[in-house]
Design a protein around this motif. Structure first.
Motif, mmCIF file in Angstrom:
data_model
loop_
_atom_site.group_PDB
_atom_site.id
_atom_site.type_symbol
_atom_site.label_atom_id
_atom_site.label_comp_id
_atom_site.label_asym_id
_atom_site.label_seq_id
_atom_site.Cartn_x
_atom_site.Cartn_y
_atom_site.Cartn_z
ATOM 1 N N THR A 209 0.813 -1.220 0.000
ATOM 2 C CA THR A 209 0.000 0.000 0.000
ATOM 3 C C THR A 209 0.848 1.272 0.000
ATOM 4 N N ARG A 210 2.154 1.142 0.178
ATOM 5 C CA ARG A 210 3.030 2.318 0.085
ATOM 6 C C ARG A 210 3.214 2.673 -1.387
ATOM 7 N N ARG A 225 -6.325 3.736 -6.650
ATOM 8 C CA ARG A 225 -7.691 3.208 -6.785
ATOM 9 C C ARG A 225 -7.849 1.837 -6.144
ATOM 10 N N ALA A 226 -6.811 1.007 -6.228
ATOM 11 C CA ALA A 226 -6.912 -0.356 -5.705
ATOM 12 C C ALA A 226 -7.063 -0.392 -4.193
ATOM 13 N N PHE A 227 -6.551 0.622 -3.505
ATOM 14 C CA PHE A 227 -6.579 0.607 -2.038
ATOM 15 C C PHE A 227 -7.497 1.672 -1.445
ATOM 16 N N ALA A 228 -8.355 2.257 -2.274
ATOM 17 C CA ALA A 228 -9.249 3.316 -1.801
ATOM 18 C C ALA A 228 -10.642 2.772 -1.519
ATOM 19 N N ALA A 233 -3.706 3.866 -0.089
ATOM 20 C CA ALA A 233 -2.320 4.003 -0.540
ATOM 21 C C ALA A 233 -1.718 5.245 0.112
ATOM 22 N N TRP A 234 -0.419 5.203 0.422
ATOM 23 C CA TRP A 234 0.141 6.285 1.232
ATOM 24 C C TRP A 234 1.593 6.586 0.874
#
Length: 304
Positions: A209-210, A225-228, A233-234
């Motif tokens: 997610t980084r 988009r995949a981690f929202a 994502a960060w």
């Protein structure tokens, strides 16, 4: 109408449960994962399916596993015609698979055999797939290897993980109810999954997610988009994690990770992205402009 054991845990499964009830099927019991401590406060929280089932007055069972003879006997004693499984999260032993008259049917959020496994929606977005969908599958001992009973496609477009999950959940509910609609009719013959095109959707690791600025901008935007919206994502700056909940491709170039302007446009290995919704730790979602008023990230900064 069928006598159904429903097995599911997250919000993805709720539309299927609602659709089964709306279609007149009898729910013998609902199985879901046990309540677990939430991130804040560590209070035990029931799953989305448990909450919905209790609202509907249905019997809820939350075993930690289904390996014991007692659990398997209790499952079989329900006398179900079929078990419908949607993102349940536990492995079903063979005695459980065999207990219902019609076996166990899975509502899986991919076009099998692509993206067998735990995180098909996230993996489809990360990979840049143009199309996703739902497969209704007869379950067997292998990981999402059973024959296909029905399937439907859905273009991904610019959806994030939450949006795609919601749309696939509705599609899966409709597809499942259509399949079970008329037991007197002869459903299509189950189709074995092809050997070609098999991929596995491994569970998302936190390290993924980084945001990776060394990737092309298109791949970084897919990470967002995949981690929202969760897990998000960060990137890190000033000892703090900043989540990017939405972003779009932008003009610009520079060193990977370089902040290019006062709008927080960020260079990638090829191209750039411009965040549109961000979030600081412990705070609500906000615009980049609001973030930058109280948290300086000047142009020229190189983000790690």
């Amino acid at each position: 109408m069928a006598r159904v054991i429903f097995m599911g845990s997250p919000a993805f499964a709720v539309p299927t449960l609602d659709a089964l009830i709306g279609a007149g099927h009898q729910i013998a019991a609902v199985y879901c994962q046990p309540p677990r401590p939430a991130q804040r406060g560590k209070r035990f929280q029931p799953t989305a399916v448990q909450k919905r089932a209790e609202e509907l007055g249905l019997e809820v069972r939350t075993p930690v596993r289904l390996r014991s003879e007692d659990e398997q006997s209790a499952f079989a004693a329900l006398g179900a015609d079929v078990a419908v499984v949607a993102a349940y999260g536990l492995i079903l032993p063979q005695p459980v698979l065999d207990a219902p008259r019609m076996g166990c049917i899975n509502v899986h959020a991919s076009l099998l055999p692509r993206w067998r496994g735990a995180a098909p929606i996230h993996r489809a977005i990360l990979a840049g797939d143009e199309v996703s969908g739902v497969t209704i599958m007869q379950m067997e001992a292998g990981l999402d290897t059973g024959p296909m009973l029905s399937r439907a496609e859905l273009r991904i477009g610019r959806r994030n993980a939450a949006e795609l999950t919601d749309d696939l959940a509705k599609l899966g509910a409709s597809l499942l109810v259509d399949y079970l609609a008329d037991p007197a009719s002869s459903p299509p013959e189950p189709q074995p999954q092809p050997h070609e095109g098999v991929t596995y959707a491994a569970k998302i690791d936190k390290a993924e997610t980084r945001l990776d600025w060394s990737l092309p901008a298109e791949a970084v935007e897919r990470q967002v988009r995949a981690f929202a919206p969760a897990p998000g994502a960060w990137f890190e700056h000033g000892g703090e994690r900043i989540k990017l909940l939405a972003a779009h491709l932008a003009e610009g170039s520079g060193v990977a990770g370089q902040v290019l302007d006062e709008a927080l446009t960020i260079a990638c290995e090829g191209g750039a992205i411009r965040p549109t919704v961000v979030q600081r730790a412990g705070r609500g979602a906000m615009s980049p402009q609001d973030l930058l008023r109280g948290f300086a990230i000047p142009a020229g900064t190189i983000l790690p």
